[in-house]
Design an enzyme around this catalytic site. Structure first.
Site, PDB file in Angstrom:
ATOM      1  N   THR A 174      40.941 -79.728 -13.403  1.00 35.44           N
ATOM      2  CA  THR A 174      39.529 -79.700 -13.007  1.00 35.44           C
ATOM      3  C   THR A 174      38.820 -78.693 -13.909  1.00 35.44           C
ATOM      4  O   THR A 174      39.432 -77.704 -14.323  1.00 35.44           O
ATOM      5  CB  THR A 174      39.435 -79.273 -11.528  1.00 35.44           C
ATOM      6  N   ARG A 202      38.291 -90.709  -1.138  1.00 33.88           N
ATOM      7  CA  ARG A 202      38.522 -89.280  -0.876  1.00 33.88           C
ATOM      8  C   ARG A 202      37.582 -88.445  -1.750  1.00 33.88           C
ATOM      9  O   ARG A 202      37.458 -88.666  -2.939  1.00 33.88           O
ATOM     10  CB  ARG A 202      39.972 -88.925  -1.177  1.00 33.88           C
ATOM     11  N   VAL A 203      36.930 -87.477  -1.152  1.00 32.68           N
ATOM     12  CA  VAL A 203      36.077 -86.564  -1.917  1.00 32.68           C
ATOM     13  C   VAL A 203      36.600 -85.153  -1.694  1.00 32.68           C
ATOM     14  O   VAL A 203      36.891 -84.766  -0.555  1.00 32.68           O
ATOM     15  CB  VAL A 203      34.601 -86.673  -1.469  1.00 32.68           C
ATOM     16  N   GLY A 204      36.726 -84.399  -2.777  1.00 28.25           N
ATOM     17  CA  GLY A 204      37.224 -83.034  -2.670  1.00 28.25           C
ATOM     18  C   GLY A 204      36.099 -82.018  -2.620  1.00 28.25           C
ATOM     19  O   GLY A 204      34.950 -82.324  -2.263  1.00 28.25           O
ATOM     20  N   ASP A 205      36.421 -80.805  -2.988  1.00 29.66           N
ATOM     21  CA  ASP A 205      35.478 -79.685  -2.910  1.00 29.66           C
ATOM     22  C   ASP A 205      34.476 -79.653  -4.065  1.00 29.66           C
ATOM     23  O   ASP A 205      33.376 -79.109  -3.923  1.00 29.66           O
ATOM     24  CB  ASP A 205      36.251 -78.369  -2.932  1.00 29.66           C
ATOM     25  N   THR A 225      38.636 -74.260  -7.988  1.00 29.98           N
ATOM     26  CA  THR A 225      39.592 -75.313  -8.338  1.00 29.98           C
ATOM     27  C   THR A 225      40.831 -75.129  -7.473  1.00 29.98           C
ATOM     28  O   THR A 225      41.085 -74.039  -6.969  1.00 29.98           O
ATOM     29  CB  THR A 225      39.955 -75.260  -9.838  1.00 29.98           C
ATOM     30  N   HIS A 227      43.426 -76.915  -4.302  1.00 31.15           N
ATOM     31  CA  HIS A 227      43.602 -77.898  -3.227  1.00 31.15           C
ATOM     32  C   HIS A 227      42.275 -78.104  -2.490  1.00 31.15           C
ATOM     33  O   HIS A 227      41.851 -77.282  -1.676  1.00 31.15           O
ATOM     34  CB  HIS A 227      44.691 -77.397  -2.268  1.00 31.15           C
ATOM     35  N   GLY A 228      41.616 -79.225  -2.808  1.00 34.38           N
ATOM     36  CA  GLY A 228      40.248 -79.449  -2.336  1.00 34.38           C
ATOM     37  C   GLY A 228      40.096 -79.427  -0.837  1.00 34.38           C
ATOM     38  O   GLY A 228      39.094 -78.928  -0.309  1.00 34.38           O
TER      39      GLY A 228
END
Ligand code: ASP
Length: 303
Positions: A174, A202-205, A225, A227-228
């Site tokens: 990332t 799925r959407v992360g941080d 960056t 684990h979202g």
């Protein structure tokens, strides 16, 4: 354990710090990820040195890293479990708290440029999926052939994930940037393909303000960056901003936020931070995170 470093970067001048993703080593590329960070930081530094804004500097740095196939963003981004690209990016302006973000965007070469268009458009702050694609087209970005953005490395990471289902938190790569310009304003931007083998949708941080990205001239700027899901649960970037407002140094703020995340939700990651005085710091609880900084005329980098 949290590893950190910081530079004064003060003196009222500009400063820039970029990261190339927190990782666990298994898929790390080695020296080229540090080199890419150096090139991106130096290009953004040149812009800042000419009086450019922090917002333009973080956009440029992240765009360059998206174009570099060694990172999990833009070209080379990690793939969903179905082998597709779903790209997340955000950018924030500390002067006005203007924010633009996209998530689950399809094969657009530079998601951060689409996020910037969202910021400029001013009406909404976050577009998802088909709506994000449509917004991008309506604002002059066009999708490319998906395979042209999928690298052998991304295919191998997915194949590895499908074998042992363990590499989901080992995506690494990332990208993010934070900067303070000569006028004292800050900005942040982050871009990613997300976790290897993620479920569609799925959407992360990374596209979420207060988790993956935040910038406020009254405090500083942050790009996260790692684990979202964990980063979202603890609102990692917000934790750093609150600590800066309470008087922590960037290094203390970064380190205590990551320690808190590890304790509360057992997630690891990394982040970069600049405070309103231009002091820079990075921290990580993962084994590696490529980064590069330019401040007070000197370039620093590491992994
Ligand atoms: N934070 C990103 C995500 O969860 C992944 C990463 O930083 O490696 O989407």
């Amino acid at each position: 354990m949290t590893l950190t470093a910081s530079w004064s970067g003060g003196g009222g001048g500009w400063s820039i710090l970029v990261h190339g993703g927190a990782g666990h080593g298994a898929h790390q590329k080695g020296p080229e990820t540090e080199t890419g960070c150096r090139l991106a930081a130096q290009a953004a530094a040149e812009l800042l040195g000419r009086g450019g804004s922090a917002l333009d500097a973080v956009e440029l740095a992240v765009k360059l890293l998206e174009d570099d196939p060694n990172y999990n963003a833009g070209t080379g981004a990690s793939l969903t479990v179905e082998g597709r690209l779903e790209l997340d990016a955000s950018i924030m302006d500390g002067r006005t708290l203007a924010l633009g973000a996209v998530c689950a965007l399809s094969a657009f070469k530079n998601p951060v440029l689409v996020a910037r268009k969202v910021l400029e458009s001013g009406r909404h702050v976050l577009y998802a999926g088909a709506g994000a694609d449509r917004f991008a087209r309506e604002h002059g970005s066009f999708p490319v052939e998906e395979n042209s953005m999928i690298t052998d490395g991304a295919r191998q990471r997915l194949a590895g994930y499908l074998v042992d289902l363990k590499s989901a938190t080992e995506g690494a790569g990332t990208v993010g940037a934070i900067a303070r310009d000569a006028s004292g304003s800050v900005a942040a931007a982050t871009s990613t393909g997300g976790l290897v083998g993620k479920q569609p949708g799925r959407v992360g941080d990374s596209p979420i303000a207060g988790a993956g990205t935040y910038a406020d001239d009254t405090a500083g700027a942050v790009s996260s960056t790692g684990h979202g899901e964990g980063i979202l649960r603890v609102a990692l970037a917000s934790s750093v901003i609150f600590a800066l407002r309470a008087g922590s140094t960037p290094e203390q703020a970064a380190s205590s936020a990551l320690t808190m995340m590890q304790r509360r939700v057992a997630s690891t990651g990394g982040l970069i931070v600049v405070d309103r005085a231009g002091r820079l710091a990075w921290a990580r609880t993962t084994p590696s995170m490529a980064w590069a900084a330019v401040c007070d005329g000197a370039t620093h980098s590491g992994g």
